[in-house]
Write a protein that holds these residues in place. Structure first.
Motif, PDB file in Angstrom:
ATOM      1  N   ILE A 166       0.862  -1.182   0.000  1.00 55.27           N
ATOM      2  CA  ILE A 166       0.000   0.000   0.000  1.00 55.27           C
ATOM      3  C   ILE A 166       0.896   1.230   0.000  1.00 55.27           C
ATOM      4  O   ILE A 166       1.803   1.356   0.833  1.00 55.27           O
ATOM      5  CB  ILE A 166      -0.926   0.028   1.225  1.00 55.27           C
ATOM      6  N   ALA A 214      -3.088   0.448  -3.755  1.00 52.37           N
ATOM      7  CA  ALA A 214      -2.749  -0.913  -3.340  1.00 52.37           C
ATOM      8  C   ALA A 214      -2.183  -1.621  -4.568  1.00 52.37           C
ATOM      9  O   ALA A 214      -2.764  -1.552  -5.656  1.00 52.37           O
ATOM     10  CB  ALA A 214      -3.973  -1.650  -2.811  1.00 52.37           C
ATOM     11  N   VAL A 232      -8.710   0.111  -1.957  1.00 51.21           N
ATOM     12  CA  VAL A 232      -7.556   0.405  -1.091  1.00 51.21           C
ATOM     13  C   VAL A 232      -7.923   0.156   0.372  1.00 51.21           C
ATOM     14  O   VAL A 232      -7.129  -0.388   1.141  1.00 51.21           O
ATOM     15  CB  VAL A 232      -7.081   1.855  -1.304  1.00 51.21           C
TER      16      VAL A 232
END
Length: 286
Positions: free
Chosen positions: A224, A238, A255
């Motif tokens: 991330i 991500a 994400v």
């Protein structure tokens, strides 16, 4: 501005202009009509293919109701146009699909990951990196292996750069400490390197013990990337890598799903303050 990579800035400008247009409930064709250009111009801007012309940028931001952000966007566009991606001397060693990741990594304020099989690239020693690269593509000639190792070492320089090094938080599966990548001597040196890197104030390491059983990272490694505050409200990225390409998740809900998974892994893993000692203990067992 640390995020001076044209690749990273084009991506952010594209995503943010698309977000602002949708928030203002403006259709692409209406935005194109306002600047007197084809709808494809808006598409190319919002996919990062092209940067917006200064005059078009001002008109669009007025249309989207955020005229006050015009100076900030103008500076971003200027920086993107005059900037140079740091890996320009490594183009022979960088797959096209990986270039975006290099830009985002260099621009990130925080890099968080779960690593299920090997030590992440930013924390690898040259010998460990060579062993990983050779195992992944056994037909690579020596000179290409060397270039890829050099690229990986150049990437790791962001962790110790003078200007705003990113915060790195990595959860390592316990098996990584036992996998004989490159042989016992290479692995031992790699573990010693992890211990040294864990001493840096911008690096936190955790270990996920094998006895935790099934967990949120069971499907594999992911990263991330979060960007500096001036890029708010960017949700971050991500990233998941396969053998053939990288997959970028940038929708807020996607994400968020990876953040939730990483939070679960952090709770199940060793405390960062205990991790270096545990790695050091296991290095001595080799």
């Amino acid at each position: 501005m640390v995020a001076s990579s044209p690749t990273a800035l084009k991506r952010w400008i594209a995503i943010e202009l698309q977000r602002l247009r949708k928030a203002a409930d403006v259709k692409p064709e209406d935005a194109a009509k306002r600047i007197g250009k084809a709808k494809t111009v808006i598409h190319h801007i919002e996919t990062g293919r092209n940067l917006p012309a200064p005059a078009d940028l001002e008109v669009l931001l007025n249309l989207y109701g955020v005229a006050e952000r015009t100076p900030f966007f103008r500076e971003l566009v200027k920086t993107a146009k005059r900037g140079t991606d740091w890996w320009k001397d490594f183009t022979d060693a960088v797959p096209e699909w990986f270039q975006l990741y290099l830009g985002l990594e260099a621009a990130a304020a925080r890099i968080s990951s779960y690593d299920a099989q090997i030590v992440p690239g930013l924390l690898q020693t040259p010998e460990y990196a060579e062993a990983v690269i050779r195992a992944g593509e056994r037909r690579l000639p020596d000179h290409e292996v060397t270039r890829r190792v050099e690229l990986r070492m150049a990437r790791s320089a962001i962790l110790t750069r003078d200007e705003q090094p990113p915060q790195l938080w990595t959860v390592l599966d316990e098996s990584v400490l036992y996998r004989q990548v490159g042989g016992p001597a290479v692995l031992r040196a790699q573990l010693d390197h992890l211990v040294a890197m864990a001493e840096l104030p911008n690096i936190d390491l955790q270990l996920l013990p094998a006895d935790r059983g099934a967990h949120a990272g069971i499907e594999g490694t992911f990263t991330i990337l979060d960007y500096p505050d001036e890029f708010a409200p960017d949700p971050g990225t991500a990233y998941v890598e396969t053998r053939r390409r990288g997959i970028y998740y940038e929708l807020p809900e996607d994400v968020r799903d990876y953040r939730d998974a990483l939070d679960q892994l952090k709770l199940a893993a060793t405390r960062p303050e205990d991790t270096a000692a545990e790695i050091s203990r296991r290095a001595k067992e080799k």
